[in-house]
Motif scaffolding. Sequence first.
Motif, PDB file in Angstrom:
ATOM      1  N   GLU A  62     -10.263  -5.079   5.495  1.00  0.00           N
ATOM      2  CA  GLU A  62     -10.611  -3.737   5.034  1.00  0.00           C
ATOM      3  C   GLU A  62     -11.872  -3.757   4.156  1.00  0.00           C
ATOM      4  N   ASP A 117       0.139   5.220  18.437  1.00  0.00           N
ATOM      5  CA  ASP A 117      -0.210   4.571  17.169  1.00  0.00           C
ATOM      6  C   ASP A 117      -1.004   5.520  16.261  1.00  0.00           C
ATOM      7  N   ARG A 123       2.486  -4.993   9.316  1.00  0.00           N
ATOM      8  CA  ARG A 123       3.615  -4.096   9.629  1.00  0.00           C
ATOM      9  C   ARG A 123       4.948  -4.829   9.497  1.00  0.00           C
ATOM     10  N   LEU A 127      -3.226   5.287  13.077  1.00  0.00           N
ATOM     11  CA  LEU A 127      -2.459   4.497  12.109  1.00  0.00           C
ATOM     12  C   LEU A 127      -2.630   3.006  12.386  1.00  0.00           C
ATOM     13  N   GLY A 128      -3.607   2.674  13.223  1.00  0.00           N
ATOM     14  CA  GLY A 128      -3.773   1.285  13.636  1.00  0.00           C
ATOM     15  C   GLY A 128      -4.948   0.577  13.000  1.00  0.00           C
ATOM     16  N   THR A 129      -5.528   1.171  11.966  1.00  0.00           N
ATOM     17  CA  THR A 129      -6.685   0.545  11.305  1.00  0.00           C
ATOM     18  C   THR A 129      -6.216  -0.227  10.066  1.00  0.00           C
ATOM     19  N   PRO A 130      -7.058  -1.152   9.570  1.00  0.00           N
ATOM     20  CA  PRO A 130      -6.619  -1.969   8.425  1.00  0.00           C
ATOM     21  C   PRO A 130      -6.193  -1.128   7.210  1.00  0.00           C
ATOM     22  N   ASN A 131      -6.890  -0.018   6.957  1.00  0.00           N
ATOM     23  CA  ASN A 131      -6.553   0.804   5.783  1.00  0.00           C
ATOM     24  C   ASN A 131      -5.282   1.616   5.990  1.00  0.00           C
ATOM     25  N   ALA A 132      -4.709   1.583   7.186  1.00  0.00           N
ATOM     26  CA  ALA A 132      -3.549   2.422   7.514  1.00  0.00           C
ATOM     27  C   ALA A 132      -2.232   1.646   7.546  1.00  0.00           C
ATOM     28  N   VAL A 133      -2.284   0.349   7.265  1.00  0.00           N
ATOM     29  CA  VAL A 133      -1.055  -0.461   7.309  1.00  0.00           C
ATOM     30  C   VAL A 133      -0.867  -1.236   6.008  1.00  0.00           C
ATOM     31  N   PRO A 134       0.401  -1.571   5.652  1.00  0.00           N
ATOM     32  CA  PRO A 134       1.606  -1.005   6.244  1.00  0.00           C
ATOM     33  C   PRO A 134       1.782   0.452   5.832  1.00  0.00           C
ATOM     34  N   LEU A 135       2.710   1.141   6.474  1.00  0.00           N
ATOM     35  CA  LEU A 135       2.948   2.549   6.173  1.00  0.00           C
ATOM     36  C   LEU A 135       4.353   2.718   5.588  1.00  0.00           C
ATOM     37  N   ARG A 146       0.819  -1.220   0.000  1.00  0.00           N
ATOM     38  CA  ARG A 146       0.000   0.000   0.000  1.00  0.00           C
ATOM     39  C   ARG A 146       0.855   1.274   0.000  1.00  0.00           C
TER      40      ARG A 146
END
Lengths: 458, 458
Positions: free
Chosen positions: A133, B74, A446, B393-401, A94
């Motif tokens: 998601e 997070d 992660r 940043l801990g939701t499914p749409n926010a990982v990985p970063l 992503r």
Amino acid sequence: MRRICSLFLFAASLANAEAVDWLVTARYVVSMDANRRVIEHGAVAVEGQRIVAVGTEADLAHRYQPKQRLSRPDALIAPGLINTHTHAAMSLFRGVADDRRLQDWLENYIFPAEAKNLSPDFVRWGTRLACLEMLLSGTTTFTDGYYFEDVVAEAAKEAGMRGVLGETVIGFPVADAKTPADALALTEKFLIRFHDDPLITPAVAPHAIYTNTDDTLRAARALANKYNAPLLMHVSETKKENDDVLAKRGVSPVKALDAIGFFNGRTLIAHGVWLDDTDIAILKKHGTGVAHCPSSNMKLSSGAAPVIKMLASGINVGLGPDGPAGSNNDFDMFEEIDLAAKLQKLVTMDPQSLPATVALEMATISGARALGLDKEIGSLEPGKRADFITVSLGTPNAVPLYDVYSQMVYALKGSNVNDVMIDGKAVVVNRRVLTLNAPQIIAKAREYGEQVRRSLAK
Amino acid sequence: MRRICSLFLFAASLANAEAVDWLVTARYVVSMDANRRVIEHGAVAVEGQRIVAVGTEADLAHRYQPKQRLSRPDALIAPGLINTHTHAAMSLFRGVADDRRLQDWLENYIFPAEAKNLSPDFVRWGTRLACLEMLLSGTTTFTDGYYFEDVVAEAAKEAGMRGVLGETVIGFPVADAKTPADALALTEKFLIRFHDDPLITPAVAPHAIYTNTDDTLRAARALANKYNAPLLMHVSETKKENDDVLAKRGVSPVKALDAIGFFNGRTLIAHGVWLDDTDIAILKKHGTGVAHCPSSNMKLSSGAAPVIKMLASGINVGLGPDGPAGSNNDFDMFEEIDLAAKLQKLVTMDPQSLPATVALEMATISGARALGLDKEIGSLEPGKRADFITVSLGTPNAVPLYDVYSQMVYALKGSNVNDVMIDGKAVVVNRRVLTLNAPQIIAKAREYGEQVRRSLAK
């Protein structure tokens, strides 16, 4: 007196009330059936994997005696959203390389990242993350093309999601296949393994005309037809694709594919951004479906697909978020519905083009037709699979409500999805995904993110 | 040994640690300062209404002794989002008449609905609903043009939001003003009443060139300059507006306005879809800001604004959702940020145009500059107002970063906003809005919805 009467009627009705597994009630049921019925104070009765009745709560509460009830007086019930094009496991990439030209993005980031990281375990966790998601934004069916597709299928079933899944067939060595022939052999195994699966529709998925030979494409068509499986492929996504095929063969990709009989059977093409009127006529003639991906087409500067022309010609157009590795970067179908409507209003300069009802059709019944699954999913009707979602109407962005289609398309968000039922099973209740371990999936995502980062730094 | 050392240092540091009201810590601080610092394991120290320090958590924890701590390991901290164009109270008309041509929408729905329903109470509840939605999607400052603007200001202050607010001046009788002269008189009272308010920047807001005379526009400019207030107006929103002005005056709206000195002072124009190169040069020369509204411009088929050209010329371009009554239909700035980037990639056919960093600038520091408020808001820097948000940043749409800007622009959602601080006050904590009674506002919005529905049925 009325009270006594209704009590009597209620008692009487229970005497010959039919037992069902579920009675789900809500302020509105948006059926998306042939009459586009919107039932206020509506209900859906479910027995086993299928819907047995759709009507008013008053009526169904008398006719059915449910084992379980789900009451959502401040929500709407809609058919589960159907994602007709994505690459789920790419969730682990992503945003790994955004705002780049397609070739740079593919050749310098995605292909190397895939070469260095892809494994069955990577695909399993990536698909789990994607399912998490997708479920939390109302998707019940997703259409996927990637690698280790048997693992994608296992992860989808584990999540309780419906999938139309195809192993990628591509003209260079990839993680799970040295040659297109190997990939087609894997595909046939996959078609046999998931034949008649209640959730998985196995498909054949050559990547594109520019990454496969005509012989491979003919073989893919033959294999799909042998198992009556859908054939999935990216077609006319970019101007470059069209220009290159035109230079090489003197015709458009669709005409070139038609010449080798590619469309003779169940087919769903993704994108179709650069289709001309003759291409559209060819697709219509063959009953080929199209997966429109507005976010991806905008973000990658591919262009705006001629959706209004396709719909006018009677082609079944569905919606897809495409992959999250640079095309989007999420799986939120609510955003694709909203954007599909807005993009056509922009390119046609007509605010009446692609109204809310049509945008929602694309994400439900039209998407089901494009996949050849409209006898099973895409609307709330007796006999169809019990795939539906509840969407909260009690949030600030959901009030006041003047038109349920307008609200669904332009105001409600994936985050307003409250519950998800797929194939008669409650998969999400009050935004809790019952089938997946969210904290574990996020932690794994992660870990893989770190691995990918290191692999690209080398 | 190191442990003892650090304990010693910690004790020593506390001795001369400076007392502050707040220390807010997070995984990342996205400062949007001149160096675009992104501080991992960062912190923001707040005293009174202002930021006193931005740095690493390790550093600030030693230098400051806070009365209150907000720890978000997070999440990321970003400047509060700045909405540079909306009509907040129109939330009560959300989706009342979608998928219609602008004139039909205005003349047959919006103007009649306003004529039959507008009142101070309507505007108060509509603005409260808008503030609730804006706060929950990360907006800390909104720029508004409507009626009963003093009530809008009261509702904004009650919500704890920052507002740049202007009473609409328009050439026909409206709910709170029979004539433009009456509206200008109301505006002057408003400018005096909210002069030096910590949250409200009163503005002068003539509706458009086609709904006001040149004399009114000159008077509006003079009034704005008398109080050094920003002048807000819709300019070059539609091709029709440009064509009509060209037919009547032989020049574009911007040139016609420049000829009467309209831009001689603080000015923010909304839309600017049909600006040509000369128009852009004129706006640049005067330091006029532009509020770009991608959702509205697409939904109403207005067109795609030449944002890349404006940015290249050095114009300060902000973002706005516009009104929710048919232009959008929500106040979600995250969607405007995402769409601003994608729309320019589409129209320029260059995926590198309007990258994520620039899109986020438009919603923060560039928006602040467009409003002439960049000394106060728009970035996280010592001395600026403490207006910021935390985004999970801990939701499914926010990982990985992989890239914090990419994630913020293309993957994170308004629903990922966790906390909101405005002017040094915690207004939202863990998605609970502390300043507003959400259930009461939602109930009132529904009551007004019924009233509007009845008024249009007549």
